[in-house]
Design a protein around this motif. Structure first.
Motif, PDB file in Angstrom:
ATOM      1  N   TRP A  29       4.688  -6.976  -1.321  1.00  0.00           N
ATOM      2  CA  TRP A  29       5.005  -6.563  -2.693  1.00  0.00           C
ATOM      3  C   TRP A  29       5.060  -7.772  -3.620  1.00  0.00           C
ATOM      4  O   TRP A  29       5.566  -8.831  -3.260  1.00  0.00           O
ATOM      5  N   ASN A  30       4.516  -7.622  -4.824  1.00  0.00           N
ATOM      6  CA  ASN A  30       4.590  -8.696  -5.821  1.00  0.00           C
ATOM      7  C   ASN A  30       4.731  -8.092  -7.213  1.00  0.00           C
ATOM      8  O   ASN A  30       4.752  -6.873  -7.391  1.00  0.00           O
ATOM      9  N   ASP A  31       4.836  -8.947  -8.226  1.00  0.00           N
ATOM     10  CA  ASP A  31       5.060  -8.475  -9.601  1.00  0.00           C
ATOM     11  C   ASP A  31       3.922  -7.602 -10.106  1.00  0.00           C
ATOM     12  O   ASP A  31       4.137  -6.652 -10.858  1.00  0.00           O
ATOM     13  N   SER A  32       2.696  -7.934  -9.704  1.00  0.00           N
ATOM     14  CA  SER A  32       1.533  -7.157 -10.135  1.00  0.00           C
ATOM     15  C   SER A  32       1.620  -5.717  -9.629  1.00  0.00           C
ATOM     16  O   SER A  32       1.377  -4.760 -10.382  1.00  0.00           O
ATOM     17  N   ILE A  33       1.970  -5.546  -8.358  1.00  0.00           N
ATOM     18  CA  ILE A  33       2.104  -4.210  -7.780  1.00  0.00           C
ATOM     19  C   ILE A  33       3.286  -3.487  -8.417  1.00  0.00           C
ATOM     20  O   ILE A  33       3.203  -2.288  -8.727  1.00  0.00           O
ATOM     21  N   ASP A  34       4.376  -4.203  -8.635  1.00  0.00           N
ATOM     22  CA  ASP A  34       5.569  -3.607  -9.228  1.00  0.00           C
ATOM     23  C   ASP A  34       5.265  -3.029 -10.609  1.00  0.00           C
ATOM     24  O   ASP A  34       5.667  -1.902 -10.938  1.00  0.00           O
TER      25      ASP A  34
ATOM     26  N   ASP B  69     -13.648   4.091  -4.317  1.00  0.00           N
ATOM     27  CA  ASP B  69     -12.450   4.642  -4.941  1.00  0.00           C
ATOM     28  C   ASP B  69     -11.425   5.109  -3.917  1.00  0.00           C
ATOM     29  O   ASP B  69     -10.251   5.288  -4.244  1.00  0.00           O
ATOM     30  N   PHE B  70     -11.865   5.314  -2.681  1.00  0.00           N
ATOM     31  CA  PHE B  70     -10.956   5.784  -1.645  1.00  0.00           C
ATOM     32  C   PHE B  70     -10.127   4.627  -1.086  1.00  0.00           C
ATOM     33  O   PHE B  70     -10.515   3.459  -1.194  1.00  0.00           O
ATOM     34  N   PRO B  71      -8.984   4.930  -0.475  1.00  0.00           N
ATOM     35  CA  PRO B  71      -8.117   3.869   0.051  1.00  0.00           C
ATOM     36  C   PRO B  71      -8.801   3.026   1.117  1.00  0.00           C
ATOM     37  O   PRO B  71      -9.621   3.517   1.892  1.00  0.00           O
ATOM     38  N   SER B  72      -8.458   1.750   1.128  1.00  0.00           N
ATOM     39  CA  SER B  72      -8.917   0.815   2.161  1.00  0.00           C
ATOM     40  C   SER B  72      -7.698   0.106   2.741  1.00  0.00           C
ATOM     41  O   SER B  72      -6.618   0.107   2.136  1.00  0.00           O
ATOM     42  N   VAL B  73      -7.875  -0.498   3.903  1.00  0.00           N
ATOM     43  CA  VAL B  73      -6.768  -1.213   4.539  1.00  0.00           C
ATOM     44  C   VAL B  73      -6.288  -2.330   3.607  1.00  0.00           C
ATOM     45  O   VAL B  73      -7.080  -3.124   3.119  1.00  0.00           O
ATOM     46  N   GLY B  74      -4.978  -2.345   3.359  1.00  0.00           N
ATOM     47  CA  GLY B  74      -4.381  -3.318   2.449  1.00  0.00           C
ATOM     48  C   GLY B  74      -4.017  -2.731   1.101  1.00  0.00           C
ATOM     49  O   GLY B  74      -3.246  -3.332   0.337  1.00  0.00           O
ATOM     50  N   ASP B  75      -4.547  -1.551   0.791  1.00  0.00           N
ATOM     51  CA  ASP B  75      -4.262  -0.919  -0.502  1.00  0.00           C
ATOM     52  C   ASP B  75      -2.808  -0.464  -0.597  1.00  0.00           C
ATOM     53  O   ASP B  75      -2.225   0.035   0.367  1.00  0.00           O
ATOM     54  N   TRP B  76      -2.251  -0.593  -1.810  1.00  0.00           N
ATOM     55  CA  TRP B  76      -0.978   0.037  -2.155  1.00  0.00           C
ATOM     56  C   TRP B  76      -1.301   1.397  -2.761  1.00  0.00           C
ATOM     57  O   TRP B  76      -2.153   1.506  -3.647  1.00  0.00           O
ATOM     58  N   VAL B  77      -0.630   2.442  -2.297  1.00  0.00           N
ATOM     59  CA  VAL B  77      -0.949   3.796  -2.731  1.00  0.00           C
ATOM     60  C   VAL B  77       0.297   4.556  -3.169  1.00  0.00           C
ATOM     61  O   VAL B  77       1.409   4.338  -2.653  1.00  0.00           O
ATOM     62  N   VAL B  78       0.087   5.458  -4.125  1.00  0.00           N
ATOM     63  CA  VAL B  78       1.151   6.319  -4.644  1.00  0.00           C
ATOM     64  C   VAL B  78       1.208   7.575  -3.778  1.00  0.00           C
ATOM     65  O   VAL B  78       0.178   8.223  -3.532  1.00  0.00           O
ATOM     66  N   LEU B  79       2.425   7.945  -3.328  1.00  0.00           N
ATOM     67  CA  LEU B  79       2.575   8.989  -2.313  1.00  0.00           C
ATOM     68  C   LEU B  79       3.596  10.058  -2.687  1.00  0.00           C
ATOM     69  O   LEU B  79       4.538   9.792  -3.446  1.00  0.00           O
ATOM     70  N   THR B  80       3.401  11.222  -2.115  1.00  0.00           N
ATOM     71  CA  THR B  80       4.490  12.180  -1.936  1.00  0.00           C
ATOM     72  C   THR B  80       4.697  12.277  -0.428  1.00  0.00           C
ATOM     73  O   THR B  80       3.735  12.290   0.345  1.00  0.00           O
ATOM     74  N   LEU B  81       5.958  12.297  -0.019  1.00  0.00           N
ATOM     75  CA  LEU B  81       6.291  12.197   1.396  1.00  0.00           C
ATOM     76  C   LEU B  81       6.688  13.539   1.993  1.00  0.00           C
ATOM     77  O   LEU B  81       7.332  14.366   1.329  1.00  0.00           O
TER      78      LEU B  81
END
Length: 353
Positions: free
Chosen positions: A8-13, A63-75
Motif C-alpha cells: 500500500w502507498n499514497d497513490s493507491i490510497d 483491462d482485466f486484473p493482473s497479478v499485483g493489481d489493487w482491486v475494489v471488492l465486495t466481500l
C-alpha cells in the motif's frame, strides 16, 4: 497483515478513497487463473471473480486484473469469495506483446517497485536478450536490477560483468548462486515491507531457485536444464505473488522464450543512450546511420567505440516497434469501422420502429 505489507502507498490510497466511502473493500491480486483470481485482503485470501458490469465495460484483455493489481471488492467472507468491480490505477506495469501473431498487450505483472532481470551465466547467456529485457523493464516504471545467476558454474565472471555493464548503463548488477547462497544478501536488501519485486527471465535462468532462497523454503518447483544448449524447461506456469517472511513481496513469473516489445519508444532511447548520444553528432538530424556522409554512429562502430551487434539490435528493435505500430493502427481502424457499422445498424433498427 496490514496494507503496507501488501504494498500500500499514497497513490493507491488516493485512488481508493472514493470507493471506500461507498463501503467497498480493497485487495490485491495474488494469482490469476483463466476466469478466477486469488485476492489478498488485510484479513484473508479469497477466491474472486469479476462482476458482470466489469466485463461489460472492459474493452480488451489489459483491462482485466493482473497479478499485483489493487482491486475494489465486495466481500462474501463466509463463502470465502469476493467480487471484483474495479482495477485501481497501476503505478507500474510490465507488459509484452502477446506471443504469436496477435497484436494485443499482455500484462505480466503490475505495481512493481523493482524488477530482478535474472540471466544465467551458462551457455544461454545472451547480451542481446539482456537489452530486450532492459527496454521492457525501463518502460514498466519499475527499477531494473540485473541478477547474473549460477555464478558457481562460471569461470569468467569478471569478463561477463564487463560485458553486461556495456549494455546495462547505470543499472545495478549482482552475481549470485542461490544454490550455494552466494551473493544473495545483495538481493535481500530490496525485500522490505511495502516493496514489490518481480522476477523475470528465460526458462532455466534460476528464477525458481532464487525464489525458494528468498522465501526461505521450497515454494517453487525446480527443473533441470537441457544438457545440449543449457536452456530450461517451464517450471513456473502461473504468475504468483508471494509474501516474503522477512518483508516484501515477490512475484515469480513463467520463463519467457519470447519477449516481444510493447510500446517502448521512450525506453529504447534510455536503454540505448550511448547510440542516441552518438546520433546527436551526425551531420543530418534525420540520419538513418546507413549510407549518409559524416555519420557519427558509423564512425563510432568503425573506431571500436560501439559494437556492431549492439547497433544491429537497436535497429531491429526500431523495426519491430514500427511493425507493431502499423499493425495496431490497422487493428484500430478495423475496430472503429465495426463500431460505426454497429451504430449505423442500431439507427436503422430504431428508425424502423
Amino acid at each position: 497483515m496490514n496494507l503496507v505489507q501488501l504494498g500500500w502507498n499514497d497513490s493507491i490510497d488516493t485512488s481508493f478513497k472514493e470507493y471506500e466511502s461507498e463501503g467497498y473493500a480493497i485487495g490485491r491480486i495474488s494469482k490469476g487463473y483463466k476466469n478466477t483470481y486469488k485476492v489478498i485482503t488485510k484479513e484473508q485470501e479469497l477466491s474472486a471473480e469479476v462482476s458482470g458490469k466489469f466485463i461489460h465495460n472492459a474493452s480488451n484483455k489489459k483491462d482485466f486484473p493482473s497479478v499485483g493489481d489493487w482491486v475494489v471488492l465486495t466481500l462474501q467472507v463466509e463463502e470465502g469469495k469476493a467480487m471484483i468491480h474495479k482495477v485501481l490505477h497501476r503505478f507500474s506495469k510490465f507488459s509484452r506483446k502477446e506471443p504469436g501473431q496477435g497484436s494485443d498487450e499482455q500484462i505480466v505483472a503490475t505495481n512493481i517497485n523493482t524488477v530482478f532481470l535474472v540471466i544465467s551465466l551458462n551457455k544461454d547467456f545472451n547480451l542481446r536478450r539482456i537489452e530486450r529485457y532492459l527496454i521492457t523493464a525501463w518502460e514498466s516504471g519499475a527499477k531494473p536490477v540485473i541478477v547474473l545467476s549460477k555464478s558457481d558454474i562460471c569461470e569468467e565472471i569478471y569478463e561477463k560483468i564487463i560485458e553486461v555493464e556495456s549494455v546495462a548503463i547505470g543499472v545495478p548488477i549482482y552475481t549470485v548462486s542461490a544454490h550455494k547462497g552466494e551473493g544473495m544478501d545483495n538481493l535481500k536488501k530490496y525485500c522490505i515491507d511495502g516493496e514489490t519485486i518481480a522476477l523475470l527471465g528465460s526458462s532455466g535462468s534460476g528464477k525458481s531457485t532464487i525464489c525458494n532462497y528468498l522465501y526461505g523454503s521450497y515454494k517453487q518447483k525446480v527443473s533441470a536444464i537441457r544438457t545440449g544448449d543449457e536452456k530450461g524447461k517451464h517450471t513456473t506456469t502461473n504468475r504468483e505473488m508471494l509474501m516474503l517472511p522477512e518483508g516484501g513481496i515477490l512475484i515469480d513469473t513463467p520463463g519467457m522464450r519470447e519477449l516481444q516489445l510493447w510500446d517502448v519508444n521512450q525506453s529504447i532511447n534510455k536503454s540505448f543512450s550511448d547510440i542516441e548520444q552518438f546520433a546527436t553528432q551526425c551531420l543530418f538530424r534525420d540520419c538513418q546511420h546507413d549510407n549518409e556522409p559524416s555519420c557519427a554512429v558509423k564512425a563510432a562502430i568503425d573506431q571500436g567505440e560501439l559494437e556492431l551487434d549492439r547497433f544491429n539490435n537497436y535497429v531491429k528493435f526500431q523495426r519491430e516497434l514500427a511493425y507493431l505500430e502499423r499493425k495496431n493502427d490497422k487493428k484500430s481502424q478495423m475496430e472503429e469501422k465495426k463500431r460505426h457499422k454497429k451504430i449505423g445498424g442500431d439507427r436503422t433498427r430504431f428508425n424502423r420502429k
